[in-house]
Design a protein around this motif. Structure first.
Motif, PDB file in Angstrom:
ATOM      1  N   ALA A  58      45.506 -21.753  53.791  1.00  0.00           N
ATOM      2  CA  ALA A  58      44.857 -20.570  53.218  1.00  0.00           C
ATOM      3  C   ALA A  58      44.560 -20.772  51.735  1.00  0.00           C
ATOM      4  O   ALA A  58      43.499 -20.363  51.245  1.00  0.00           O
ATOM      5  CB  ALA A  58      45.734 -19.348  53.423  1.00  0.00           C
ATOM      6  N   CYS A  59      45.490 -21.401  51.012  1.00  0.00           N
ATOM      7  CA  CYS A  59      45.236 -21.698  49.593  1.00  0.00           C
ATOM      8  C   CYS A  59      43.991 -22.549  49.440  1.00  0.00           C
ATOM      9  O   CYS A  59      43.161 -22.310  48.550  1.00  0.00           O
ATOM     10  CB  CYS A  59      46.446 -22.416  48.983  1.00  0.00           C
ATOM     11  N   LEU A  63      40.422 -21.527  47.452  1.00  0.00           N
ATOM     12  CA  LEU A  63      40.408 -22.235  46.178  1.00  0.00           C
ATOM     13  C   LEU A  63      39.009 -22.341  45.599  1.00  0.00           C
ATOM     14  O   LEU A  63      38.777 -22.115  44.409  1.00  0.00           O
ATOM     15  CB  LEU A  63      41.004 -23.638  46.395  1.00  0.00           C
ATOM     16  N   MET A  64      38.046 -22.704  46.447  1.00  0.00           N
ATOM     17  CA  MET A  64      36.699 -22.965  45.963  1.00  0.00           C
ATOM     18  C   MET A  64      35.938 -21.696  45.594  1.00  0.00           C
ATOM     19  O   MET A  64      35.059 -21.723  44.742  1.00  0.00           O
ATOM     20  CB  MET A  64      35.915 -23.730  47.043  1.00  0.00           C
ATOM     21  N   ALA A  65      36.276 -20.592  46.254  1.00  0.00           N
ATOM     22  CA  ALA A  65      35.486 -19.374  46.076  1.00  0.00           C
ATOM     23  C   ALA A  65      35.982 -18.499  44.927  1.00  0.00           C
ATOM     24  O   ALA A  65      35.190 -17.796  44.290  1.00  0.00           O
ATOM     25  CB  ALA A  65      35.490 -18.561  47.368  1.00  0.00           C
ATOM     26  N   MET A 116      45.384 -16.168  43.198  1.00  0.00           N
ATOM     27  CA  MET A 116      46.205 -15.889  42.024  1.00  0.00           C
ATOM     28  C   MET A 116      46.321 -17.127  41.134  1.00  0.00           C
ATOM     29  O   MET A 116      46.275 -17.037  39.898  1.00  0.00           O
ATOM     30  CB  MET A 116      47.578 -15.423  42.497  1.00  0.00           C
ATOM     31  N   LEU A 117      46.458 -18.300  41.760  1.00  0.00           N
ATOM     32  CA  LEU A 117      46.604 -19.546  41.014  1.00  0.00           C
ATOM     33  C   LEU A 117      45.358 -19.838  40.182  1.00  0.00           C
ATOM     34  O   LEU A 117      45.444 -20.181  38.994  1.00  0.00           O
ATOM     35  CB  LEU A 117      46.876 -20.699  41.984  1.00  0.00           C
ATOM     36  N   ILE A 118      44.177 -19.717  40.788  1.00  0.00           N
ATOM     37  CA  ILE A 118      42.945 -19.992  40.055  1.00  0.00           C
ATOM     38  C   ILE A 118      42.733 -18.976  38.935  1.00  0.00           C
ATOM     39  O   ILE A 118      42.286 -19.324  37.840  1.00  0.00           O
ATOM     40  CB  ILE A 118      41.747 -19.981  41.023  1.00  0.00           C
ATOM     41  N   CYS A 119      43.081 -17.724  39.189  1.00  0.00           N
ATOM     42  CA  CYS A 119      42.923 -16.695  38.155  1.00  0.00           C
ATOM     43  C   CYS A 119      43.843 -16.946  36.963  1.00  0.00           C
ATOM     44  O   CYS A 119      43.487 -16.614  35.820  1.00  0.00           O
ATOM     45  CB  CYS A 119      43.197 -15.313  38.739  1.00  0.00           C
ATOM     46  N   GLN A 120      45.001 -17.526  37.203  1.00  0.00           N
ATOM     47  CA  GLN A 120      45.897 -17.865  36.101  1.00  0.00           C
ATOM     48  C   GLN A 120      45.194 -18.796  35.118  1.00  0.00           C
ATOM     49  O   GLN A 120      45.231 -18.585  33.897  1.00  0.00           O
ATOM     50  CB  GLN A 120      47.161 -18.532  36.635  1.00  0.00           C
ATOM     51  N   GLY A 397      38.954 -29.368  40.492  1.00  0.00           N
ATOM     52  CA  GLY A 397      38.891 -28.745  41.809  1.00  0.00           C
ATOM     53  C   GLY A 397      39.073 -29.747  42.924  1.00  0.00           C
ATOM     54  O   GLY A 397      39.774 -29.486  43.909  1.00  0.00           O
ATOM     55  N   ILE A 398      38.448 -30.938  42.784  1.00  0.00           N
ATOM     56  CA  ILE A 398      38.618 -31.977  43.794  1.00  0.00           C
ATOM     57  C   ILE A 398      40.068 -32.441  43.828  1.00  0.00           C
ATOM     58  O   ILE A 398      40.655 -32.657  44.904  1.00  0.00           O
ATOM     59  CB  ILE A 398      37.670 -33.162  43.510  1.00  0.00           C
ATOM     60  N   ASP A 399      40.680 -32.585  42.655  1.00  0.00           N
ATOM     61  CA  ASP A 399      42.083 -33.000  42.578  1.00  0.00           C
ATOM     62  C   ASP A 399      42.989 -32.008  43.304  1.00  0.00           C
ATOM     63  O   ASP A 399      43.813 -32.381  44.148  1.00  0.00           O
ATOM     64  CB  ASP A 399      42.489 -33.115  41.102  1.00  0.00           C
ATOM     65  N   MET A 400      42.820 -30.721  43.002  1.00  0.00           N
ATOM     66  CA  MET A 400      43.660 -29.705  43.623  1.00  0.00           C
ATOM     67  C   MET A 400      43.415 -29.626  45.129  1.00  0.00           C
ATOM     68  O   MET A 400      44.350 -29.482  45.925  1.00  0.00           O
ATOM     69  CB  MET A 400      43.407 -28.342  42.961  1.00  0.00           C
TER      70      MET A 400
END
Length: 527
Positions: A58-59, A63-65, A116-120, A397-400
């Protein structure tokens, strides 16, 4: 009450650190309670795998959006929504009365956690713009995130010891309420008026390909690897991946620009990123099962034992940065992966000793953590520093994505290998009266780690193995296979990373921690 910009930034940093702690805890605290969930919820081995994998998948899906949605509709607004979703789904996890309900709740929780992670990162990027202040903010964020990952096992074990397993999830409801208040007080709203493009076809096809591969590995043995249903799933998975590659190559703004893989330093870093999750992180899901099943440890004891595996990841990164500056990341990253593989080899030796315990496993656990600490920071810094500034966000983003997808796939692969190893031992050690279906069902129960209950209701097994020595040896044997896989995976990807880096490259090409953090921040704006 009036808040100065400095005080607002301090509150915003507190909010980001708290939510990063929550995200890290939710990854690393759950493995220590899996045996409890297996017993209380009557979950089988595959359901235990999906309890972990649903969150990871789910993460990856969101992640991309999230970065684009946050830029378009407001980073503070999307951050608040993600925290609310995480809180509500954590509540659903804690109230779940069956494994399927928990799996669905974990998937939804993973969507909230990934957003939440990307927003951080987006909040830190917007609110901390000065170099020194920005470096301190990202440094604090990384440290707290690492603490969540490192101490999650012991925290999960202690929660189960003093309360019920539900509080491993319910504690995030309370923490989310605090986080919401901090965000409302400290985080400024911000938008990017140029954020319009969302690569929905790419997101969908990549998610379907990843889910299909994990499902094939996990459910394939039950369906029959050569059955029409399994082959259809495999074909759909391949078709989804081919469609993803085709879409990304034709897209004017691809989330995965495959051209960056022509950059040797970037490709070398990506092999390092995948190598960590082929071995270290995926095995962390199963190691508590081994400690509890093979050694008879409680959840607390298993969590304490896991500290040897996780704590080195908190103290080694500063050394890794110094080594990267002196010897270059192209040497440090393969060295880190080689160290992880060596740790798995030592764990294999330690688990095979006559009086095996956490002490015989200790050198291998510590060495794995040291290897992860050597690899993690240089991978991120090199990946974002190897490309131009306007592509650093995509590189991050590719790394994550590589990390999360590798983790999801290898949770399934390690589970498959564990089952095969346990089953192979049982076939050799038990009398011929056990049919294939009974042996497979028995292997799944043994692999889940609850050895005390394996013989219950199975008179044939009780007669053949009254002392439980066979099932115990089968568990150790299966984990031996998994540890060998960890060695092969880590060393194989260390070799591929070294080959990808090549002999060239200079220290000047190695990104500094600050540039890596800038790349991570760009990820929230550019995905």
């Amino acid at each position: 009450m009036t808040h100065t910009p400095t005080s607002r930034n301090a509150v915003a940093l507190a909010a980001v650190c708290l939510t990063s702690l929550m995200f890290g805890l939710e990854i690393s605290s759950v493995p220590t309670v899996l045996s409890t969930l297996e017993r209380v919820l009557q979950a089988d081995f595959r359901q235990i795998q999906w309890i972990m994998n649903a969150y990871t998948l789910a993460c990856t899906t969101v992640l991309m959006a999230t970065g684009t949605l946050a830029d378009r509709f407001g980073r503070r607004r999307v951050y608040l929504i993600s925290i609310v979703v995480f809180a509500l789904t954590s509540l659903a996890c804690g109230l779940a009365q069956s494994a399927p309900v928990l799996i669905v709740s974990r998937f939804l929780q993973g969507m909230g956690g990934g957003a939440m992670l990307i927003c951080q990162v987006a909040v830190l990027s917007h609110q901390f713009r000065e170099g020194r202040e920005r470096s301190k903010a990202f440094g604090a964020w990384g440290i707290i995130f690492g603490i969540g990952l490192g101490f999650g096992p012991i925290i999960g074990g202690m929660i189960v010891a003093v309360a019920d397993w539900q509080w491993v999830f319910l504690v995030h409801v309370v923490l989310s309420l605090v986080a919401l208040a901090l965000v409302l007080i400290g985080v400024q709203e911000s938008r990017d008026p140029h954020a319009h493009y969302l690569d929905v076809p790419g997101i969908v096809t990549l998610s379907l390909a990843t889910f299909g591969l994990v499902y094939f590995i996990t459910q394939g043995p039950d369906l029959g690897m050569a059955s029409a249903q399994a082959l259809a799933i495999a074909a759909a998975t391949v078709a989804s991946f081919v469609a993803f590659v085709w879409i990304e190559k034709r897209s004017p703004r691809p989330m995965f620009d495959f051209a960056v893989f022509r950059i040797r330093r970037f490709s070398g870093a990506m092999f390092g990123s995948m190598g960590m999750n082929f071995s270290y992180w995926s095995f962390m899901i199963y190691l508590p099962i081994y400690f509890q099943g093979a050694f008879g440890y409680t959840s607390v004891d298993a969590g304490l034992s896991l500290l040897a595996y996780t704590l080195p990841t908190l103290v080694v990164p500063p050394l890794a940065e110094r080594l990267s500056l002196r010897f270059d990341a192209r040497r440090v990253i393969p060295l880190g992966l080689f160290t992880i593989g060596l740790g798995f080899l030592l764990m294999k030796v330690g688990s095979g000793m006559a009086q095996a315990s956490w002490l015989t496993m200790l050198p291998g656990c510590v060495l794995c953590g040291v290897g992860l600490g050597l690899t993690n920071t240089p991978v991120t810094n090199t990946a974002t520093g190897a490309v131009s500034a306007n592509r650093a966000g995509m590189a991050s983003g590719i790394d994550m994505s590589a990390r999360l997808i590798s983790l999801a796939i290898n949770i399934a692969v390690m589970g498959f290998i564990l089952l095969q190893g346990v089953g192979a031992y049982l076939v050799r050690a038990l009398p011929s009266g056990f049919d294939a279906h009974s042996l497979r069902s028995l292997a799944e129960k043994v692999a889940a780690g609850s050895l005390e209950s394996v013989a219950q209701g199975n008179a044939a097994l009780a007669a053949a193995d009254p002392q439980g020595q066979i099932v115990h040896a089968a568990l150790v044997h299966g984990f031996g296979w998994v540890m060998v896989y960890g060695v092969v995976g880590a060393w194989g990807l260390a070799l591929m990373s070294g080959v990808a880096f090549g002999k060239g490259g200079s220290q000047d090409d190695t990104a500094s921690p600050a540039s890596a953090r800038t790349g991570q921040a760009e990820h929230a704006r550019q995905i």
